[in-house]
Design an enzyme around this catalytic site. Sequence first.
Site, short mmCIF file in Angstrom:
data_model
loop_
_atom_site.label_atom_id
_atom_site.label_comp_id
_atom_site.label_asym_id
_atom_site.label_seq_id
_atom_site.Cartn_x
_atom_site.Cartn_y
_atom_site.Cartn_z
N CYS A 130 0.98 -1.30 -0.35
CA CYS A 130 -0.22 -0.40 -0.03
C CYS A 130 0.64 1.14 0.08
O CYS A 130 0.97 2.13 -1.07
CB CYS A 130 -1.15 0.09 0.96
SG CYS A 130 -2.47 0.77 1.17
N CYS A 213 -1.47 8.90 7.62
CA CYS A 213 -2.64 8.41 6.66
C CYS A 213 -3.32 7.89 8.69
O CYS A 213 -3.07 6.74 8.91
CB CYS A 213 -2.81 6.68 6.05
SG CYS A 213 -1.61 7.15 4.37
N CYS A 216 -2.69 4.05 9.69
CA CYS A 216 -2.61 3.69 10.19
C CYS A 216 -1.11 4.40 11.07
O CYS A 216 -0.36 4.43 11.84
CB CYS A 216 -1.33 3.21 8.97
SG CYS A 216 -1.57 2.30 7.57
N CYS A 239 7.58 4.30 5.99
CA CYS A 239 6.88 3.93 4.55
C CYS A 239 7.54 3.32 3.73
O CYS A 239 7.35 2.95 2.18
CB CYS A 239 5.83 5.24 4.73
SG CYS A 239 7.01 6.17 4.69
FE1 SF4 Z 1 -1.48 2.92 3.25
FE2 SF4 Z 1 -1.12 3.26 5.50
FE3 SF4 Z 1 0.77 3.27 3.75
FE4 SF4 Z 1 -1.12 5.18 4.45
S1 SF4 Z 1 0.55 4.08 5.51
S2 SF4 Z 1 -0.24 4.05 2.01
S3 SF4 Z 1 -2.55 4.08 4.25
S4 SF4 Z 1 0.34 1.31 4.27
#
Ligand code: SF4
Length: 242
Positions: A130, A213, A216, A239
């Site tokens: 993601c 986000c 998360c 990330c």
């Molecule tokens: Fe996806 Fe969570 Fe990464 Fe945002 S922080 S891009 S919702 S996995």
Amino acid sequence: MVALRIAESTEPTVRTKDELRALAEEAGRTLEGASAVEILTWADERFGPKWAVASSMADSVVPSLAAKVREGVDVLFLDTGYHFAETIGTRDAVAATLPVNVRTIEARQTVAQQDASFGARLYERNPDQCCALRKVMPLRKALKDYDAWASGLRRDEADTRKNVRVVEWDEQRSMVKLNPIAAWTQDDVDRYITDNGVLVNPLLFDGYGSIGCWPCTRRLKPGEDARAGRWSGTGKVECGLH
Ligand code: SF4
């Protein structure tokens, strides 16, 4: 060998990837101990308008510092489609009040399209994928327009960040990475925010220590480190942008 162009003063200069890497590594040593504005000024003198700031809009410390060096500097905001309303509001307030050019970068697919392709709530099943789809790939594409990028990484934020240099070579993207507040402590950040009236995401006053986000990110429990609320319970700590 990949040749990258650098605008140095007013005369464009062409440097090879190896020369750029050497430049970044040398600056990482010589600029250690320099102020954040001095570090960004070093970049501006070499790259002209071809450097940008990436901001998560947790606060606007680095955009504020960058605006002191180059009015109208590009500030890249990755709109994952999963941001808190407060984060979008902070972005809009930064765009309205700072002399910077906020560029909102979106993923190739909307959240609805991603759900159709990969299933709903990919962040629960595969947060690395993601993040790759909604953050890493869009930023990589956006940064192709630049020779250097700056972030607000700090050494005291996490073990994974304790060796960050103030200027370093971004191997993943073959460009120069600027970390002008790498050596700052939380007290330094708080002082700069107070002294300069810097915009801060209101969620930082509502129990959050680090803001990403909404699926998360959770509020901190007493005694936790600032980033403990990110991807809590998954083992994931970054990330993939840095
Ligand atoms: Fe996806 Fe969570 Fe990464 Fe945002 S922080 S891009 S919702 S996995």
